[in-house]
Design an enzyme around this catalytic site. Sequence first.
Site, PDB file in Angstrom:
ATOM      1  N   ASP A 131      12.389   4.216   1.846  1.00  0.00           N
ATOM      2  CA  ASP A 131      12.293   3.587   3.170  1.00  0.00           C
ATOM      3  C   ASP A 131      11.628   2.208   3.099  1.00  0.00           C
ATOM      4  OD1 ASP A 131      13.219   6.047   3.942  1.00  0.00           O
ATOM      5  OD2 ASP A 131      11.631   6.441   5.404  1.00  0.00           O
ATOM      6  N   HIS A 160       9.083   5.173  -0.760  1.00  0.00           N
ATOM      7  CA  HIS A 160       9.187   3.835  -0.161  1.00  0.00           C
ATOM      8  C   HIS A 160       9.370   2.802  -1.266  1.00  0.00           C
ATOM      9  CE1 HIS A 160       7.116   6.314   2.819  1.00  0.00           C
ATOM     10  NE2 HIS A 160       7.590   5.481   3.745  1.00  0.00           N
TER      11      HIS A 160
END
Length: 464
Positions: free
Chosen positions: A272, A417
């Site tokens: 992400d 991430h």
Amino acid sequence: MIFLIIGGIDRLVNVSIKAKSQEEIQEEKVVSKYPKINLKTVTKQTDEYTYSINEPDIDSENVNKPINKWIKGQKEKFIEEAVQNKEELTDGMRADLNIQMETNRITEDYYSLVFRKYMINGGANGQNTVKVFNIDIENDRFLKIGDILDLNKDNLEGIQKVVWDELHNNKEIQPYLVVEDFNQWVKHPENWEWSIDRKNFSLYIDEYKIAAGAAGAIEIDVPVEKMYIYLQKDVDSFLKMPKEQKLEKEKIIQQEQLKLDTNGKYVALTFDDGPSPDVTPRILKTLKEHNAKATFFMLGNQVDYYPELARKVAEEGHEIGNHSKSHPNLSKLGPKKIKEEMDYSKEKIVEATGITPHLLRPPYGAYNDHFVKYAKENGDSIILWSVDSLDWKIRNAFSVKKKVESSVAPGGMVLMHDIHSSTADALPNLLTQLEKEGYQFVTVSQLLNWKEEQGTGPHFGSLK
């Protein structure tokens, strides 16, 4: 004195004309349309035979010598048979050999030289055969089919089916196909005569090889998109595919790869908040080294700043999802603001990659009924996770690795991430360990398809 002057002038004029003629001759050199390749046509006529042969002259001894050796062998064999069979040729007929070279320039340095040979040497009918030389002129080498197609056992079976379907669907060829002959021919791709460009994978099959004589020599073009899944990984660069075609290729490959083994052990890695110029390239490198595919949930603001990086993610075969424009808590927003956030990010992703994302991940995993309605109206799926790596919190490579290892299960979705260096640090060892445990890394769409999950969701993946 006058005579001498005139004579001197005459000599000067002659020298000048001679020099000019030499200069003009030097300037008359004709350059071939195809760099490093010249062509001459050699003909001969005797009482027993005639021939007309295209002979290339290539600025590479490694390439030129084998081609001309093949031509010489064809010519010598023809002449020997012509002399032996001259009694069979009646009514003033002579044996005839014609070898024509068709030059297909695929890229600046890659050529397919297609030699079409017609020979009549006794008997009522001539023989048509084709020989293809695929050459990489810059690197001074011939290309083998294994340089183009990944011919592992599973792929070979798929290639055989694609070729058979293409032949069988051709109404002019289909009635004459001989299944047993095709099955023998198709097992030996090293003997195929072939060429490839950005549009087609072309096969040239001699008379009687796979079909009755009425079919003649067979030439068939298989659309290259049907072969994408079987191409070697560097072929798109070799063929100088435009970016749009590379993206289309990756889409088709992803669709084909959705068909996972029902008994497989799969996990979806997700990243992400990117793309990030510092971390995303490192993650892509590791994924490539492990032949792993992942799903990147991108922020519209980040894509706006780094569109080429977003495109690179797509070109390397990874999936892209929508993570909003600016990472707000969507559960606190109304329908208008949610639409603005998600539409902006979608537009930037399409602009950068040509791909319309249909997977949505709400920031923080927080959403409301307005977000669900947006997903339904756009035919999108809401994707959450079953394993939180906590990389956003702990920022330690060893701890991230241990957290994922202890929580992951077949069919799981892992949240990470691509903005934290510690995540990039953790990834190589994490993937190595999961591979040892038998896991394969797939995209979220592949995983949903494998789990037979459809619709808006939300989808979490399997828990341990």
